[in-house]
Design an enzyme around this catalytic site. Structure first.
Site, PDB file in Angstrom:
ATOM      1  N   GLU A  67       0.845  -1.275   0.001  1.00  0.00           N
ATOM      2  CA  GLU A  67       0.059   0.011  -0.088  1.00  0.00           C
ATOM      3  C   GLU A  67       0.686   1.275   0.051  1.00  0.00           C
ATOM      4  OE1 GLU A  67      -2.336  -3.348   1.478  1.00  0.00           O
ATOM      5  OE2 GLU A  67      -0.533  -2.507   1.842  1.00  0.00           O
ATOM      6  N   ARG A 277       8.413 -12.275   1.554  1.00  0.00           N
ATOM      7  CA  ARG A 277       7.725 -11.046   1.629  1.00  0.00           C
ATOM      8  C   ARG A 277       7.737 -10.309   2.934  1.00  0.00           C
ATOM      9  NH1 ARG A 277       3.317  -8.449  -0.142  1.00  0.00           N
ATOM     10  NH2 ARG A 277       1.425  -8.070   1.161  1.00  0.00           N
ATOM     11  N   GLY A 318      11.639  -2.545   1.056  1.00  0.00           N
ATOM     12  CA  GLY A 318      11.528  -1.133   0.338  1.00  0.00           C
ATOM     13  C   GLY A 318      12.594  -1.221  -1.051  1.00  0.00           C
ATOM     14  N   GLU A 319      13.535  -2.060  -1.286  1.00  0.00           N
ATOM     15  CA  GLU A 319      14.610  -2.035  -2.088  1.00  0.00           C
ATOM     16  C   GLU A 319      14.263  -2.908  -3.362  1.00  0.00           C
ATOM     17  OE1 GLU A 319      19.357  -1.993  -1.531  1.00  0.00           O
ATOM     18  OE2 GLU A 319      18.096  -3.278  -0.513  1.00  0.00           O
ATOM     19  N   ASN A 343       1.507  -7.951  -6.430  1.00  0.00           N
ATOM     20  CA  ASN A 343       1.451  -7.071  -7.556  1.00  0.00           C
ATOM     21  C   ASN A 343       2.705  -7.236  -8.717  1.00  0.00           C
ATOM     22  OD1 ASN A 343       1.045  -4.721  -9.050  1.00  0.00           O
ATOM     23  ND2 ASN A 343       2.605  -3.430  -7.862  1.00  0.00           N
TER      24      ASN A 343
END
Length: 801
Positions: A67, A277, A318-319, A343
């Site tokens: 998100e 994840r 986040g990489e 996604n």
């Protein structure tokens, strides 16, 4: 009553479950110490850095990593659309918070853990942030958050809305409940027509649910910096093929490791990047790689060499998205196991070929589009994964074509961010922020607020019956809230303009804070009297040297004396909106753009002097400090609910020059780069705003109560604080310079002290002044008609019928 009953039941069940919830967080914290700091924020306790003194912030909630990544472009556009509005982002997971801090650095004013959906926690966060807009991303439906946000007057938007099939089936059983919850948002923008049907089936109002598209399509690819550690490490290995297994779940880790063993026999220089994840799986996957005898290195420890074929375990958050350009093939995790999929748009935007398993339930529309375009590879079982990856690594032309088709599909569906912004703009027209105190404060202050309201109404009715007229035209300047709204600069502006138009203006002031036994002070322009006799704001009128000043609580008698001594024909009544005993020809009401409605409640529950319905008495409305407006709610639209006839003007504070306190020397600008700032104003945010707009860096800010009279030790203490913060000068307002008193300015040594001179500028100035002039001329016409022939003017103590 039905809604109240449902919420009472919900809160009762929450109270029963709260001990179990707290126990859960406690045990999570024992297992992972990083959870400990989150508990206080989840209970609504945010640090002082989040505290807002004026409403208008934006609260964006993005539950976790996916998100957060999907809302990056929206956050960027929000900052561009509302540059003065702080943007706060909440998440529910550690990984989400870490990603938000990294990816939204420079965009988000603060990142915090979302409060539990308990009224006490939600209200505390709302009071702290004072948002005008609450934006919730994707699947989050929080009953108390939704209700309390709307009760606080916030705009509430759901963006990128989706409900997974599994969750939807579960929600159907509580449709009676969700029907009440989903009526709160102003707009629900969903990803697809299927999602719209799911929201409607749960009872959401049809007129508020519309397809807005998927924000993930507006993802802006940002490849990793070539100097980034991972990028340099991979380049140093010189792999022939790079395979990325992205966002893998627990049921897929063994499959991926097994496939790597099989492929390594044919691809001697293969590098696998595996990105679990959840952070909790990092150590577990490292253990599996070690037991399988696979050569690997962790992202968190890139030291040393690695012989290919090998694995790079991406144990960071986040990489991943920035590393997709390195891939020759991408397997999207969560699609072999029954997890609903993840996604696939991020690798698609880098034109990388993507492999998915059969489970894309959470991204059904995206999968259908990619399937129709032949833009990805689908495998039905885990046993087919090795062949799919091997085929792409060997057939580079096929891999390139798949990547091209994937990029084409992703690019064709952009625009969700713009549609979300359009809905957010619509919500600003309805927003009117007001924040309730906590339960104890509310019930303590509410009776007192009722008494204040009743006494005020009684006094107004009594004073209206005793209303009196002066021969001179009276122009009243007042406000509806406690604290400053910029009355003093506007009074000076009017006095100067009246003088320029050929009138003889005078100023009437109550002289708040003065200590004098004289009932009336009638002073010529520029007169020097002690602050204790006049009050601080009247000193500004005197120093301006524009008009004579009358100070006294009986404004009628003071005005009569001003007329007799100075022949004033226009009297400007400072702070006169509530002083209804004196008749006026123009009633100007000032509304502070930063804090317009004083919390929506009468003092002491809020900061209103009288209820908002009093807006109907205003003949002219001026929105002050418009240059500082956060722009997240439509103030003019809100004002029209109470007064549909009064013309509305916008005023702004314009810095004129700096004055050196010690010498009185005027400077067009300051040459210092860092300053220590202090003020004692009703709304200090206005001063901070002026400094920011002048490009001044404040090393430290100190706030005192309005009309504060400074003591020597306070000034010395501030000087020490500013020096410690490496400030090169101290700055304050004209009003505070007056309240410093004689000699105290020198206590700032060795720091020089400057105060800022400002003036008021009004948009549509000619129209504004014409209205005032028309009111003055109307009064002169009345005087001419009522004056007896040959006997002079009417008596100045005339009482209105």
């Amino acid at each position: 009553m039905k809604t109240k009953g449902i919420y009472i039941l919900y809160r009762f069940l929450q109270a029963l479950a709260l001990p179990a919830v707290l126990a859960y967080f406690f045990f999570r914290s024992v297992r992972n110490l990083a959870y400990f700091p989150s508990i206080w924020q989840r209970l609504g306790f945010l640090s002082r850095s989040f505290n807002q003194t004026v409403p208008g912030a934006i609260w964006l909630h993005a539950v976790s990593v996916g998100e957060v990544l999907s809302t990056i472009e929206l956050a960027r556009r929000l900052r561009a659309e509302f540059p003065r509005a702080p943007l706060f982002v909440s998440t529910a997971t550690l990984a989400g918070r870490a990603t938000a801090r990294e990816k939204l650095s420079g965009l988000a004013t603060g990142v915090f853990f979302a409060p539990l959906d308990h009224v006490f926690a939600v209200r505390r966060v709302l009071r702290t942030l004072q948002p005008a807009l609450v934006i919730v991303a994707e699947t989050e439906i929080w009953p108390n958050l939704f209700r309390e946000a709307k009760r606080a007057g916030c705009g509430l938007i759901i963006v990128n809305g989706r409900i997974s099939e599994r969750t939807w089936r579960r929600y159907q059983l509580q449709r009676w409940f969700f029907r009440q919850v989903l009526r709160w948002p102003d707009a629900i923008l969903v990803q697809s027509e299927t999602m719209r049907e799911r929201y409607l089936s749960l009872g959401a109002p049809a007129q508020r649910v519309r397809v807005g598209g998927n924000l993930k399509y507006d993802f802006v690819p940002q490849p990793a910096d070539r100097q980034a550690p991972v990028h340099q490490f991979v380049e140093g290995l010189r792999p022939a093929e790079v395979w990325i297994a992205a966002s893998t779940d627990i049921d897929e880790e063994d499959t991926v490791i097994g496939v790597f063993h099989e492929l390594a026999q044919q691809h001697a220089r293969l590098l696998l990047l595996i990105a679990p994840r959840k952070p909790e799986r990092f150590d577990a996957v490292a253990g599996k790689l070690e037991r399988a005898g696979v050569k690997f290195v962790r992202r968190s420890n890139l030291h040393g060499s690695l012989q290919l074929p090998a694995v790079l375990l991406l144990d960071s958050m986040g990489e991943l998205s920035s590393l997709f350009p390195l891939a020759d093939a991408v397997f999207m995790g969560g699609t072999l196991a029954e997890r609903g999929g993840h996604n696939i748009l991020e690798p698609a935007f880098f034109a990388r070929p993507v492999i998915c398993g059969p489970h894309m339930e959470n991204f059904r529309e995206i999968a259908q589009q990619f399937r129709a375009a032949g833009a990805f590879v689908e495998v039905a079982t885990a046993s087919q994964l090795a062949g799919a990856v091997d085929g792409l690594l060997k057939d580079r032309s096929r891999a390139t074509e798949l990547g091209r088709r994937a990029l084409e599909c992703a690019e064709s569906n952009r625009g969700a961010t713009e549609r979300a912004l359009a809905a957010i703009r619509e919500a600003t027209a309805e927003a009117c922020p007001r924040f309730r105190p906590n339960f104890a404060e509310f019930w303590f202050y509410w009776p007192l607020s009722c008494v204040w309201r009743w006494v005020g109404a009684f006094k107004r009715r009594r004073d209206m019956g005793r209303r009196r007229k002066l021969d001179a035209a009276v122009v009243s300047v007042g406000n509806l809230t406690m604290g400053g709204t910029g009355k003093t600069p506007l009074v000076l502006y009017l006095a100067e303009e009246m003088q320029r138009a050929g009138h003889r203006p005078g100023i009437l002031s109550r002289g708040y804070g003065r200590h004098s036994l004289e009932r009336h002070l009638i002073l010529e322009p520029g007169a020097r009297v002690p602050v204790s006799q006049s009050g601080d704001e009247p000193q500004m009128f005197l120093r301006a040297g524009i008009a004579p000043l009358g100070i006294g609580s009986d404004r009628f008698e003071t005005g009569r004396m001003l007329q007799e001594r100075f022949g004033a024909d226009v009297l400007i009544l400072d702070d006169g909106f509530q002083h209804v005993r004196l008749s006026r020809q123009a009633d100007i009401l000032l509304i502070d753009a930063l804090r317009p409605f004083g919390g929506g409640e009468v003092f002491p529950l809020g900061w209103l002097r009288e209820p908002l319905e009093a807006l109907s008495r205003a003949e002219i409305i001026v929105i002050t400090r418009s240059e500082c407006s956060r722009g997240t709610f439509d103030l003019q639209c809100a004002l029209r609910r109470y007064n549909a006839r009064a013309p509305i003007f916008y005023a702004r504070a314009v810095p004129e020059y700096w004055v050196e306190a010690a010498s009185g020397r005027q400077l067009p600008e300051l040459t210092v780069s860092r300053v220590g700032a202090f003020c004692g104003l009703g709304n200090p945010e206005s001063f901070w705003c002026s400094l920011e707009m002048m490009g001044m860096e404040t090393a430290q800010r100190v706030v005192f109560n309005d009309h504060h009279m400074y003591r020597a030790q306070e000034v010395r203490r501030m000087a020490q604080q500013f020096l410690a913060a490496k400030a090169e000068a101290a700055v304050t307002t004209e009003k505070d310079a007056i309240n410093l008193g004689e000699g105290n300015a020198g206590l700032m040594t060795p720091l020089p002290l400057y105060w800022l001179k400002i003036r008021t500028a009004i948009d549509r100035e000619a129209e504004f002044l014409e209205l005032i002039e028309r009111s003055i001329m109307a009064r002169r016409g009345q005087n001419a008609r009522t004056a007896p022939s040959g006997r002079g003017s009417a008596k100045p103590h005339e009482t209105e019928p």
